[in-house]
Design a protein around this motif. Sequence first.
Motif, short mmCIF file in Angstrom:
data_model
loop_
_atom_site.label_atom_id
_atom_site.label_comp_id
_atom_site.label_asym_id
_atom_site.label_seq_id
_atom_site.Cartn_x
_atom_site.Cartn_y
_atom_site.Cartn_z
N THR A 134 -35.79 -1.69 41.67
CA THR A 134 -36.34 -1.06 41.84
C THR A 134 -37.88 -3.03 41.09
OG1 THR A 134 -35.20 0.29 40.81
CG2 THR A 134 -37.77 0.29 41.07
N ALA A 135 -37.21 -3.27 40.15
CA ALA A 135 -37.73 -4.66 39.79
C ALA A 135 -38.09 -5.71 40.78
CB ALA A 135 -37.46 -5.14 38.37
N MET A 136 -37.13 -5.90 41.49
CA MET A 136 -37.57 -6.23 42.94
C MET A 136 -38.10 -6.31 43.78
SD MET A 136 -35.25 -9.42 43.36
CE MET A 136 -35.51 -9.63 44.65
N LEU A 137 -37.92 -4.54 44.03
CA LEU A 137 -39.26 -3.88 44.91
C LEU A 137 -40.38 -4.05 44.24
CD1 LEU A 137 -38.12 -0.51 46.02
CD2 LEU A 137 -38.90 -1.93 47.38
N GLY A 138 -40.96 -3.98 43.19
CA GLY A 138 -41.89 -4.12 42.36
C GLY A 138 -42.85 -5.76 42.70
N ALA A 139 -41.56 -6.87 42.91
CA ALA A 139 -42.41 -8.34 43.08
C ALA A 139 -42.61 -8.21 44.30
CB ALA A 139 -41.01 -8.90 42.43
N LEU A 140 -41.33 -7.60 45.76
CA LEU A 140 -41.57 -7.89 46.78
C LEU A 140 -43.01 -7.40 47.44
CD1 LEU A 140 -38.24 -6.96 48.07
CD2 LEU A 140 -39.40 -8.74 48.89
N TYR A 141 -43.26 -6.32 46.58
CA TYR A 141 -44.82 -6.06 46.74
C TYR A 141 -45.96 -7.01 46.46
CZ TYR A 141 -44.39 -1.47 49.43
OH TYR A 141 -43.61 -0.32 49.94
N ARG A 142 -45.69 -7.20 45.12
CA ARG A 142 -46.32 -8.49 45.63
C ARG A 142 -46.63 -9.44 46.15
NH1 ARG A 142 -48.01 -10.34 39.87
NH2 ARG A 142 -50.44 -12.11 40.38
N ILE A 143 -45.63 -9.87 46.89
CA ILE A 143 -45.33 -10.52 47.76
C ILE A 143 -45.10 -10.15 49.10
CG2 ILE A 143 -44.27 -12.27 48.90
CD1 ILE A 143 -42.00 -12.19 47.39
N LEU A 144 -45.42 -9.20 49.51
CA LEU A 144 -46.47 -8.41 50.70
C LEU A 144 -47.52 -7.87 50.45
CD1 LEU A 144 -42.19 -6.54 51.63
CD2 LEU A 144 -42.94 -8.98 52.17
N ASP A 145 -48.21 -8.47 50.69
CA ASP A 145 -50.26 -7.98 50.14
C ASP A 145 -50.67 -6.56 50.93
OD1 ASP A 145 -50.10 -9.90 51.51
OD2 ASP A 145 -51.61 -11.13 50.38
N PHE A 146 -49.84 -6.50 51.94
CA PHE A 146 -50.56 -6.22 53.35
C PHE A 146 -49.49 -4.28 52.52
CE2 PHE A 146 -46.79 -8.08 54.37
CZ PHE A 146 -45.34 -7.18 55.27
N LEU A 147 -48.70 -4.37 52.14
CA LEU A 147 -48.30 -2.91 51.53
C LEU A 147 -49.40 -2.80 50.48
CD1 LEU A 147 -44.44 -3.38 52.14
CD2 LEU A 147 -46.49 -2.05 53.85
N ASP A 148 -49.32 -1.63 50.23
CA ASP A 148 -49.53 -0.99 48.91
C ASP A 148 -48.69 -0.43 48.38
OD1 ASP A 148 -51.68 0.28 47.41
OD2 ASP A 148 -52.25 2.58 48.51
N PRO A 149 -49.36 -0.73 46.82
CA PRO A 149 -48.21 -0.62 46.00
C PRO A 149 -47.99 1.02 45.49
CG PRO A 149 -49.84 -1.65 44.88
CD PRO A 149 -49.82 -2.08 46.79
N GLU A 150 -49.43 1.36 45.36
CA GLU A 150 -49.29 2.87 44.91
C GLU A 150 -48.55 3.71 45.74
OE1 GLU A 150 -50.51 4.14 42.24
OE2 GLU A 150 -51.13 1.90 41.52
N LEU B 67 -25.91 -3.20 42.91
CA LEU B 67 -27.29 -4.01 42.42
C LEU B 67 -27.88 -3.30 43.46
CD1 LEU B 67 -26.77 -8.25 41.95
CD2 LEU B 67 -26.94 -5.86 40.44
N GLY B 68 -28.21 -2.22 44.45
CA GLY B 68 -29.25 -1.39 45.32
C GLY B 68 -29.78 -1.57 46.01
N ALA B 69 -29.29 -2.96 46.44
CA ALA B 69 -29.92 -3.44 47.27
C ALA B 69 -30.48 -2.81 48.90
CB ALA B 69 -30.09 -4.97 48.39
N ASN B 70 -29.52 -2.00 49.44
CA ASN B 70 -29.31 -1.21 50.57
C ASN B 70 -30.21 -0.30 50.58
OD1 ASN B 70 -28.24 0.35 52.60
ND2 ASN B 70 -27.39 1.37 51.34
N LEU B 71 -30.65 0.34 49.14
CA LEU B 71 -31.39 1.55 48.84
C LEU B 71 -32.46 0.79 49.04
CD1 LEU B 71 -31.96 4.34 47.55
CD2 LEU B 71 -32.04 4.28 45.53
N ALA B 72 -33.08 -0.54 48.06
CA ALA B 72 -34.33 -1.38 48.10
C ALA B 72 -34.57 -1.16 49.64
CB ALA B 72 -34.48 -2.06 47.83
N GLY B 73 -33.68 -1.61 50.99
CA GLY B 73 -34.52 -1.99 51.67
C GLY B 73 -34.71 -0.59 52.74
N LYS B 74 -33.78 0.87 52.68
CA LYS B 74 -34.49 1.83 53.29
C LYS B 74 -36.26 2.15 52.69
CE LYS B 74 -29.71 3.39 53.57
NZ LYS B 74 -28.89 4.72 53.20
N MET B 75 -36.13 2.31 51.33
CA MET B 75 -36.88 2.77 50.30
C MET B 75 -38.29 1.83 51.29
SD MET B 75 -35.49 3.45 46.88
CE MET B 75 -37.24 3.35 45.79
N LEU B 76 -38.22 0.48 51.05
CA LEU B 76 -38.91 -1.09 51.65
C LEU B 76 -39.63 0.13 52.92
CD1 LEU B 76 -40.60 -2.94 51.43
CD2 LEU B 76 -39.30 -4.85 51.88
#
Length: 336
Positions: free
Chosen positions: A147-163, A23-32
């Motif tokens: 990637t969709a989970m990362l988008g939702a995480l960035y809505r939660i982690l509002d101290f990070l810039d989605p751009e 499901l790509g959690a390893n890559l998502a964690g690295k990118m985050l």
Amino acid sequence: MSKLPKINDLGFFEIRLESIGGLGANLAGKMLSEDGVVGNGLNGVGFSSYGSEKKGSPVKGHIRFCDPEINIRDTTPIERPHVVGIFHDALFKTIDCTSGIYPDSTILVNSQKSPDELKNLMKIPSGTIAIVDATGIALEEQTKANTAMLGALYRILDFLDPESMKQTIRRTFENKYPHLVEPNIRTFERGYNEVEFKTFVLGDGAEPKPFIRPIPLLGYETHAIGGTITNPGNSILKDLSISRAGMLPHFHEEKCINCAACDTACPDFCFVWEEKADKRGRQQMFLQGIDYQYCKGCLKCVTACPVEALTGEREYNDGYADRKRVPHLFDLAIQK
């Protein structure tokens, strides 16, 4: 520099991703973790823990953020997360995904269930539950749920810039897979915009659950002598349903010619047969259905079926697999 909303005693804001291989959690964690450091000026670390690197095996991603002046000397798995990302709601069947959460932690779940249903499934007294249909978004955009989970995480982690994450996505894919850049950016944006929240507070007089470090049943102090497997028939008891990434086969009995092409293609012994007499009184094996406990949604059976008696369908949270499951009758173990 971004400002962290809360920290623990060591000065860390901690995120744990609960997933399965594929499901790509390893890559998502690295990118985050990369974007938190490169794009947002924080100090951070990200790593994963998993067993065999194969589809269906449990995976945990661990991400720590702190202020730049703090040195990170802690690379132990995260036990008390401020945010938990659960990549498949079927994980609740086998894993305690919410262990160690704070009373005000946020739990993001890839699901179509309601927040109240998920609260009961996870057995949590309080916290914020965020829901996004990451699998549905990924299927529509022909990407992956991470990637969709990362988008939702960035809505939660509002101290990070989605751009800045969009730039990280672009750097990650543009060299080897340039055709995946725009679909993944759309998937990220949809995850960011489509996530929904509901907060639950502790009732009057209720006490938050104290943190208790779980003790492994088969650790170096508790394992049987010689590494004996104490669970007979463990492959029979295993539930592979958490491996499905949004699709599963539907069986149309009226079209089936009992050719067994599906059974030959299936890698996980999913199909249930019964010997009965045919119209001429001859004994023949007839397909009764699918034991969805062992089906990981590879859809090889759908490809193999010559008469379209099996079709690949989206796995919605309507209990189809539970209703239509035809269980194997094993003598070696009593199933749930």
